[in-house]
Motif scaffolding. Structure first.
Motif, PDB file in Angstrom:
ATOM      1  N   THR A  38      23.648  92.817  42.581  1.00 26.22           N
ATOM      2  CA  THR A  38      24.733  92.119  44.586  1.00 26.22           C
ATOM      3  C   THR A  38      23.423  91.543  45.101  1.00 26.22           C
ATOM      4  OG1 THR A  38      26.943  93.766  43.787  1.00 26.22           O
ATOM      5  CG2 THR A  38      26.400  92.998  46.066  1.00 26.22           C
ATOM      6  N   THR A  39      23.003  91.194  45.906  1.00 22.95           N
ATOM      7  CA  THR A  39      23.103  89.706  47.309  1.00 22.95           C
ATOM      8  C   THR A  39      23.088  89.153  48.009  1.00 22.95           C
ATOM      9  OG1 THR A  39      20.087  89.102  47.143  1.00 22.95           O
ATOM     10  CG2 THR A  39      21.900  88.224  45.337  1.00 22.95           C
ATOM     11  N   GLU A  40      22.467  88.671  48.735  1.00 22.13           N
ATOM     12  CA  GLU A  40      22.997  87.659  49.595  1.00 22.13           C
ATOM     13  C   GLU A  40      23.086  86.505  48.996  1.00 22.13           C
ATOM     14  OE1 GLU A  40      21.151  87.859  53.725  1.00 22.13           O
ATOM     15  OE2 GLU A  40      22.848  90.009  53.926  1.00 22.13           O
ATOM     16  N   PHE A  41      24.055  84.856  49.312  1.00 18.64           N
ATOM     17  CA  PHE A  41      24.112  84.032  48.372  1.00 18.64           C
ATOM     18  C   PHE A  41      22.638  83.830  49.419  1.00 18.64           C
ATOM     19  CE2 PHE A  41      25.460  79.401  47.943  1.00 18.64           C
ATOM     20  CZ  PHE A  41      25.772  78.946  47.378  1.00 18.64           C
ATOM     21  N   GLU A  42      21.605  83.225  49.045  1.00 13.88           N
ATOM     22  CA  GLU A  42      21.076  82.417  48.781  1.00 13.88           C
ATOM     23  C   GLU A  42      20.793  80.349  47.773  1.00 13.88           C
ATOM     24  OE1 GLU A  42      16.771  83.984  49.091  1.00 13.88           O
ATOM     25  OE2 GLU A  42      18.252  85.502  50.513  1.00 13.88           O
ATOM     26  N   PRO A  43      20.903  79.722  48.141  1.00 10.23           N
ATOM     27  CA  PRO A  43      21.744  78.199  47.510  1.00 10.23           C
ATOM     28  C   PRO A  43      20.126  77.541  46.930  1.00 10.23           C
ATOM     29  CG  PRO A  43      22.407  77.894  49.762  1.00 10.23           C
ATOM     30  CD  PRO A  43      21.950  79.214  49.989  1.00 10.23           C
ATOM     31  N   GLU A  44      19.532  78.334  48.353  1.00 13.12           N
ATOM     32  CA  GLU A  44      17.871  77.002  47.560  1.00 13.12           C
ATOM     33  C   GLU A  44      17.252  77.593  46.685  1.00 13.12           C
ATOM     34  OE1 GLU A  44      19.103  78.720  50.399  1.00 13.12           O
ATOM     35  OE2 GLU A  44      19.238  77.388  51.815  1.00 13.12           O
ATOM     36  N   LYS A  45      17.507  78.963  45.892  1.00 12.89           N
ATOM     37  CA  LYS A  45      17.314  79.572  45.072  1.00 12.89           C
ATOM     38  C   LYS A  45      17.533  79.788  43.358  1.00 12.89           C
ATOM     39  CE  LYS A  45      19.448  84.635  44.513  1.00 12.89           C
ATOM     40  NZ  LYS A  45      19.182  85.843  44.511  1.00 12.89           N
TER      41      LYS A  45
END
Length: 284
Positions: A201-208
């Motif tokens: 589980t992590t924060e959504f970072e679309p750039e990755k």
């Protein structure tokens, strides 16, 4: 950014003149199909199977197939009238709901909204009202000759239109084959699965997130291009103009057959017995 639609968004007595712009773009690498022998692009033609010839654009009409090989013809005037009747209407927000109440399966495509001249204040008013209430608007609109159900919400600092499917466009989950019923899983298995989810589980970072296949394909194309591993299509040979229909083809074949047919030989005169006797008399 290209404007693909102009109109008015309204809620209550507030009217907002806006322009709509595509918010996403398709970056698939498009590959052409070539003839292996000569590396020429394959050509696709619109051919009528009955007339056995290619059809021009002005010969094509629209129709709805209501039964096998049974059609209702629709002319351009019919469709333009319907389109105008709908497009002349302002896009009215009919309801406000919470975004989390809409399942993602309904969402289709995103469009940015920008204010037209004189619409900045009303645009800002709707944006502030949506932000403070945490709601989104539900509206209907016409896009590319099709009525769309849509939501209007905030994305960063911009109003965005999100087209969504009508309920009858979403297939029933009851039609999905081989879905198992609830199966009791062991407590240990469930706890292990939950621990794995927590670890990932992590924060959504679309750039990755990147399209690795597309990047690899572009690198392969670039490497082949730099290595001169390229093909050049040959010029199509000039040929005689094709016969436009069956009658022309038949006439052309008939004319060619007449030209190729050998000329009949002139018949030779047969010597008759009478002629031979006349010659003998004349020689005496």
């Amino acid at each position: 950014m290209h404007t693909m639609w102009k109109g008015t968004i309204s809620f209550g007595l507030v009217n907002i003149p806006v322009k709509m712009h595509a918010a996403t773009e398709n970056k698939d690498v498009k590959l052409r199909q070539l003839h292996k022998e000569c590396q020429s692009p394959i050509k696709y033609e619109r051919v009528c199977p009955i007339c056995d010839r290619e059809i021009e654009n002005d010969e094509i009409v629209k129709a709805y197939e209501y039964a096998k090989n049974k059609f209702v013809m629709l002319d351009d005037e019919d469709l333009e009238t319907l389109k105008k009747e709908q497009s002349d209407k302002a896009v009215e927000i009919v309801d406000f709901v919470k975004l989390e109440e809409i399942d993602p399966i309904y969402f289709e495509k995103s469009y940015y909204l920008s204010p037209s001249e004189g619409g900045g204040k009303a645009y800002s008013l709707l944006r502030s009202a949506l932000k403070e209430t945490g709601k989104i608007g539900i509206a209907k609109m016409i896009i590319r000759s099709k009525e769309q159900l849509a939501v209007i919400r905030i994305y960063q600092n911009t109003l965005i239109v999100e087209t969504i499917h009508f309920p009858d466009e979403v297939r029933s989950v009851q039609d999905v084959p081989n879905v198992p019923e609830e199966i009791d899983s062991g407590e240990k298995e469930i706890e292990t699965a939950k621990m794995l989810i927590e670890q990932l589980t992590t924060e959504f970072e679309p750039e990755k997130y990147t399209d690795e296949y597309r990047n690899a394909l572009l690198e392969l194309i670039e490497a082949k291009k730099n290595g001169d591993d390229v093909a050049t299509a040959k010029d199509a040979p000039k040929t005689e103009e094709k016969a436009t229909n069956l009658m022309d083809a038949l006439q052309a074949s008939l004319d060619r057959a007449k030209q190729d047919k050998p000329k009949p030989k002139q018949p030779t005169k047969r010597k008759t017995k009478t002629t031979t006797q006349k010659k003998k008399v004349a020689n005496k």
